[in-house]
Design a protein around this motif. Structure first.
Motif, PDB file in Angstrom:
ATOM      1  N   TYR A  48       0.843  -1.175   0.019  1.00 24.00           N
ATOM      2  CA  TYR A  48       0.148   0.172   0.115  1.00 24.00           C
ATOM      3  C   TYR A  48       0.812   1.090  -0.152  1.00 24.00           C
ATOM      4  O   TYR A  48       0.725   2.322  -0.381  1.00 24.00           O
ATOM      5  CB  TYR A  48      -1.013  -0.038   1.320  1.00 24.00           C
ATOM      6  N   ALA A  49       1.905   1.247   0.857  1.00 19.25           N
ATOM      7  CA  ALA A  49       2.638   2.405   0.891  1.00 19.25           C
ATOM      8  C   ALA A  49       3.642   2.468  -0.015  1.00 19.25           C
ATOM      9  O   ALA A  49       3.857   3.662  -0.628  1.00 19.25           O
ATOM     10  CB  ALA A  49       3.519   2.344   2.407  1.00 19.25           C
ATOM     11  N   ALA A  50       4.268   1.359  -0.775  1.00 19.37           N
ATOM     12  CA  ALA A  50       5.197   1.784  -1.679  1.00 19.37           C
ATOM     13  C   ALA A  50       5.163   0.735  -2.708  1.00 19.37           C
ATOM     14  O   ALA A  50       5.879  -0.248  -3.053  1.00 19.37           O
ATOM     15  CB  ALA A  50       6.668   1.451  -0.876  1.00 19.37           C
ATOM     16  N   PRO A  51       4.158   1.092  -3.629  1.00 15.37           N
ATOM     17  CA  PRO A  51       3.954  -0.013  -4.765  1.00 15.37           C
ATOM     18  C   PRO A  51       4.868   0.227  -5.665  1.00 15.37           C
ATOM     19  O   PRO A  51       5.593   1.214  -5.825  1.00 15.37           O
ATOM     20  CB  PRO A  51       2.646   0.653  -5.113  1.00 15.37           C
ATOM     21  N   GLU A  52       5.584  -0.877  -6.046  1.00 19.39           N
ATOM     22  CA  GLU A  52       6.740  -0.792  -7.165  1.00 19.39           C
ATOM     23  C   GLU A  52       6.423  -0.705  -8.582  1.00 19.39           C
ATOM     24  O   GLU A  52       6.976  -0.280  -9.293  1.00 19.39           O
ATOM     25  CB  GLU A  52       7.715  -2.028  -6.958  1.00 19.39           C
ATOM     26  N   THR A  53       4.882  -0.887  -9.126  1.00 17.52           N
ATOM     27  CA  THR A  53       4.648  -0.433 -10.528  1.00 17.52           C
ATOM     28  C   THR A  53       3.349  -0.088 -10.512  1.00 17.52           C
ATOM     29  O   THR A  53       2.616  -0.008  -9.336  1.00 17.52           O
ATOM     30  CB  THR A  53       4.417  -2.177 -11.013  1.00 17.52           C
ATOM     31  N   ASP A  93      11.083  10.215 -15.984  1.00 17.10           N
ATOM     32  CA  ASP A  93      10.728   9.663 -17.423  1.00 17.10           C
ATOM     33  C   ASP A  93      10.430   8.292 -16.902  1.00 17.10           C
ATOM     34  O   ASP A  93      11.155   7.407 -16.322  1.00 17.10           O
ATOM     35  CB  ASP A  93      11.854   9.559 -18.441  1.00 17.10           C
ATOM     36  N   GLY A  94       9.150   7.816 -17.747  1.00 10.62           N
ATOM     37  CA  GLY A  94       8.745   6.342 -17.461  1.00 10.62           C
ATOM     38  C   GLY A  94       8.309   6.230 -16.167  1.00 10.62           C
ATOM     39  O   GLY A  94       8.010   4.966 -15.489  1.00 10.62           O
ATOM     40  N   ALA A 108       5.785   8.513  -6.635  1.00 11.72           N
ATOM     41  CA  ALA A 108       6.126   8.055  -8.067  1.00 11.72           C
ATOM     42  C   ALA A 108       6.212   6.526  -8.219  1.00 11.72           C
ATOM     43  O   ALA A 108       7.196   5.897  -7.426  1.00 11.72           O
ATOM     44  CB  ALA A 108       7.101   8.879  -8.647  1.00 11.72           C
ATOM     45  N   VAL A 109       5.768   5.817  -9.188  1.00 14.13           N
ATOM     46  CA  VAL A 109       5.975   4.534  -9.672  1.00 14.13           C
ATOM     47  C   VAL A 109       6.254   4.350 -11.124  1.00 14.13           C
ATOM     48  O   VAL A 109       6.017   5.035 -11.809  1.00 14.13           O
ATOM     49  CB  VAL A 109       4.851   3.504  -9.220  1.00 14.13           C
ATOM     50  N   PRO A 110       6.859   3.388 -11.393  1.00 12.96           N
ATOM     51  CA  PRO A 110       7.202   3.261 -13.020  1.00 12.96           C
ATOM     52  C   PRO A 110       5.893   2.862 -13.678  1.00 12.96           C
ATOM     53  O   PRO A 110       5.125   2.265 -13.174  1.00 12.96           O
ATOM     54  CB  PRO A 110       8.224   1.938 -12.876  1.00 12.96           C
ATOM     55  N   SER A 111       5.717   3.366 -14.834  1.00  6.40           N
ATOM     56  CA  SER A 111       4.318   3.302 -15.265  1.00  6.40           C
ATOM     57  C   SER A 111       4.311   2.047 -16.455  1.00  6.40           C
ATOM     58  O   SER A 111       5.485   1.457 -16.533  1.00  6.40           O
ATOM     59  CB  SER A 111       4.233   4.362 -16.564  1.00  6.40           C
TER      60      SER A 111
END
Lengths: 274, 341, 275
Positions: free
Chosen positions: B226-231, B262-263, B338-341
């Protein structure tokens, strides 16, 4: 529903019930009537014709012959059909659609053509099979197989395939899973397939008439050959015995199934047990 | 924690059905005596993975080690795992007692020992008085309890649960979540549960693996996910989220303190949004209130930015709001993730 | 894979039996029809004389016409009886009534065709129980038709009943709510939705009628001769090649009917999918 529609409904149902049962009832009545030719309500009743029929040798021989043929044909049809139905319904098999249509294809084959084909098959390849119990039964298997496949197949289709997976997950070998979980639940289909198959083979004329010499024939063929010549109360008697026998067998099966609780997939029976 | 409960090690497991690859080289370690959830939308491969663990299916590549022993190709009936099916898969022609006894009878157990084990198991799930009933006479929740007792009675190293609650109504689901958690703690068995319901996974699991399209996106505790989604997928799937795509710093009329790299995409949880007077100092952009819904503790407000983007805000109950009002959107810079898109 | 090997083992015996029978039937029928002498030999010199005789004989065409016409009349009549009957059974309120009626409809299937045909012979006899009501029916077309309708009726009732049962009852109520009268409801809602059942009923009855043997043989009195009978007669006259040619004709007729109805069924259901 309006009164007129209601009246029409009952009139139609009654008319159909009479139409359906009349030819069976007249045979039953004629077999115990003292009149040689039935022209109205019988003038008296007698068991003489039944007695004559029971002691008439072609009928005695034919009855035993028919029983043997029907039993053998049913056993073979079940032995070939049940494993196939299971494989088609459950296992990983390519071309299931094609297989299914192969197994129901005999339905579109006119029975007379089946009879004649087995006749030429036997005279040219297996002369010893002509007129034997095995030969006739092997031809009847063709008529019973589509029925076995569809009845057992629809029984299997009504089952949750996960039940067998659950049994295996709980430590049952595949065979034990089939025997203790699947088999008890398709027993109803198996019994229906067996009884109906037996009766179909027992009653069969169109195929059988090609496969046996006129002297020794199954019971329905004996009746057919006799009817070609003439009609008499003895024929009525044996016919009514066949009607009684068939309905009795079907009725007994239904009662036996009900008692053993095989209709017990319904909620009511299970509540009673609980 | 008991030592007998074993961990699972899945390495490089791939499963193909014809031309379709359902699992792409999955690797995952599940700790002993933990409650692990495989979470993902339908078609993500979680049920296939479960069947591989149960031995109802065999992987095309990779290995599965359960309790230190390799079981990649062991058939279902010789594995130290048991499975609770989504439908329960109770044998309809057997009583509750016979259903629960089935697995022990497979092991050759009989007599008083069998009876004791069955009774114990039924007591655990509070179904002792139903032993003589037939499955058809039970309610959905009762059947699922029996299905769990039937699997637990075998004292498996690992209990696998395939969407065990999805057939139940919501109130019952909420109750059963706590029951599942309690049974896991009482028996000290490793539970692996497949579900598509993220709220369920967050409530019951010690650790969650989020799956998508045959791969595992992220594994971690509910708090971590919840706190730190990687994707981006995890950010959107675990809890609710507002996701902003674009270079920034102004996206959809909202000014962010830091532009997205970026991304990457920027995410903002609904409970981190505040509404202020339009044009005030705190406001990072104007939005219109679309809908207002009261849930008890909070108000859920549907917002629309000037560019037409829909946002969700969860505000304290009592916040005065009228649909159609033009307001300013505020949030703390620290809540933008911010997470990678 | 283990399960595939098991499946093959389970399915093989039945498939082998069927394929063996089909192949030998087709091969033998053609081989026997393409010879002119009666021999039991597996192979005989090919001779098209039998086919020539059978196909140029006016009798063959007359019998073929009788067979097809009989099939048409019987299947239409049977469905006309069966549709209202199935509807009556469907609308029965009490389950035991429906069960009883279904048993009555089903019971003739359990009784040999010979016995049922014999019952009709007694019912239709001149000076029989109905006096002179059915004079001229027995040993003529009407007698054969009535008995065949009786024999085939269950085979039409069951597919039609299944089709009627599969129509959700709300549809009728919705149509009524939208102002459709009973006739319109039947013609525009009920009938189109049950058409697949009607078609498969007609197909079954038609197929069974064109290959019926015992009933026309016993009630036709030599005046009504169908293809199935000619095969039997040819055998009795020891003309095996002729019988084989006639069997091939009957087989072709049966397959034609099957193809025709499969196409029709596709047309009916395809039309629905497109709508």
């Amino acid at each position: 529903m309006t009164a007129l529609v209601k009246a029409l409904r009952w009139a139609w149902i009654t008319a159909c019930a009479v139409f359906i049962t009349a030819p069976l009832l007249i045979v039953l009545v004629a077999s115990v009537s003292t009149d040689h030719v039935l022209t109205g309500w019988p003038s008296g009743f007698t068991l003489e014709w039944i007695r004559t029929a029971l002691s008439y040798e072609p009928f005695q021989v034919g009855f035993l012959y028919s029983i043997e043929v029907a039993a053998l044909a049913t056993v073979i049809a079940l032995a070939l059909g049940v494993p196939a139905a299971y494989a088609i319904a459950r296992l990983d098999l390519p071309g299931t659609g094609l297989l299914r249509s192969i197994f129901v294809a005999p339905l579109s084959l006119p029975r007379v053509v089946t009879g004649f084909s087995f006749f030429v098959l036997y005279v040219s390849l297996m002369p010893t099979a002509y007129g034997t119990v095995g030969g006739v039964a092997l031809a009847h298997v063709l008529l019973l197989l589509p029925f076995v496949i569809s009845v057992v197949g629809s029984g299997l289709a009504g089952l949750d395939p996960q039940l067998e997976a659950a049994a295996r997950d709980l430590g049952a070998t595949p065979w034990r899973a089939f025997r203790q979980v699947t088999l008890p639940q398709i027993r109803l289909s198996l019994v229906i397939a067996a009884v109906f198959g037996f009766l179909t083979s027992f009653d069969e004329v169109d195929t059988s008439v090609f496969l046996m010499p006129a002297g020794t024939t199954t019971l329905p063929v004996a009746i057919f050959l006799r009817l070609e010549q003439n009609q008499d109360p003895t024929t009525s008697a044996v016919s009514s015995l066949m009607i009684a026998g068939s309905l009795l067998l079907a009725g007994l099966t239904a009662v036996a199934l009900r008692r053993s609780g095989l209709f017990g997939t319904g909620r009511n029976e299970q509540k009673e047990q609980a | 924690m008991t030592a007998s409960a074993s961990s699972i090690e899945i390495s490089g497991v791939t499963r193909r059905f014809g031309a379709a690859t359902v699992l792409h080289g999955i690797s995952l370690t599940i700790a002993a005596n933990s409650f692990h959830c495989l979470l993902g939308p339908s078609g993500c491969g979680k049920t296939t993975l479960m069947h591989l663990l149960a031995g109802l299916d065999v992987p095309d590549e990779g290995t599965i080690v359960i309790g230190g022993t390799e079981h990649t190709r062991t058939p279902a009936h010789r594995r130290p795992t048991n499975l609770v099916f989504q439908s329960g898969a109770l044998f309809p022609h057997m009583s509750v007692r016979d259903n629960v006894a089935f697995g022990l009878r497979s092991d050759g157990l009989k007599g008083p020992a069998l009876r004791t084990r069955v009774d114990e198991s039924l007591e655990l799930v509070a179904m002792g008085e139903f032993a003589g009933r037939m499955p058809a006479t039970l309610s959905g929740g009762q059947r699922q309890r029996i299905a769990i007792a039937r699997a637990l009675v075998k004292r498996p190293d690992v209990l696998l649960l395939d969407e065990p609650l999805s057939a139940l109504d919501l109130a019952l689901q909420l109750h059963m979540r706590r029951e599942l958690k309690r049974w896991q703690q009482e028996t000290g068995t490793t539970f692996v549960c497949v579900t598509h319901n993220q709220a369920e996974a967050m409530e019951i699991a010690d650790e969650i693996s989020v799956m998508r399209a045959g791969t595992i996106e992220q594994t971690g505790s509910a708090q971590e996910l919840y706190a730190a989604p990687e994707t981006r997928f995890v950010a959107g799937f675990i809890g609710e989220n507002n996701i902003f795509t674009g270079p920034g710093p102004v996206i959809d009329g909202i000014t962010f303190p830091t532009p997205a790299a970026d991304g990457q995409v920027l995410t903002l949880r609904p409970e981190h949004l505040r509404l202020v007077e339009a044009g005030s100092d705190d406001s990072r952009g104007g939005v219109r209130v679309d809908t207002v819904g009261f849930t008890g503790r909070t108000i859920r407000a549907g917002l629309r930015t000037g560019t037409g983007r829909e946002l969700l805000a969860e505000l304290p109950a009592g916040t005065p709001l009228t649909p159609g009002a033009e307001v300013g959107l505020a949030f703390d810079a620290g809540h933008v993730y911010a997470v990678p898109s | 894979m283990r399960s595939r090997r098991l499946a093959t083992v389970l399915v093989a015996p039945g498939t082998a039996y069927l394929i063996l029978v089909f192949v030998s039937i087709v091969a033998l029928l053609f081989s026997y029809s393409a010879r002119s002498e009666r021999t039991a030999a597996l192979v005989a010199p090919v001779d098209w004389a039998t086919w020539q005789n059978v196909l140029t004989d006016a009798y063959t065409w007359q019998v073929l016409t009788t067979t097809v016409l009989l099939g048409l009349v019987v299947s239409v009549l049977t469905v006309l009886v069966a549709y209202p009957l199935a509807w009556c059974v469907h609308t029965m309120r009490r389950p035991w009534q429906a069960t009883t009626m279904l048993f009555v409809i089903f019971s003739p299937i359990l009784v040999s065709v010979v016995v049922r045909t014999y019952g009709w012979a007694m019912l239709l006899r001149e000076n029989g129980p109905f006096g002179s009501l059915f004079d001229g029916w027995l040993y003529h077309q009407p007698g054969v038709i009535v008995a065949l309708v009786h024999v085939e009726l269950p085979f039409a009732v069951f597919p039609i009943l299944a089709a009627i049962r599969s129509v959700p009852p709300e549809l009728g109520r919705a149509a009524a709510d939208l102002g459709a009268g009973p006739l319109r409801r039947f013609l525009r809602v009920q009938l189109p939705l049950t058409m697949p059942g009607v078609l498969s009923g007609i197909q079954l009855v038609f197929a069974l009628t064109i290959s019926a043997f015992a009933t026309p043989a016993l009630l036709g009195g030599g005046r009504v001769t169908v293809l199935a009978q000619t095969i039997y007669q040819s055998i009795q006259q020891l003309q095996w090649p002729t019988a084989a040619a006639q069997a091939v004709l009957l087989l072709i007729l049966a397959l034609l009917v099957l193809t025709l109805f499969t196409g029709l069924a596709r047309l009916v259901s395809g039309g629905r999918a497109a709508r």
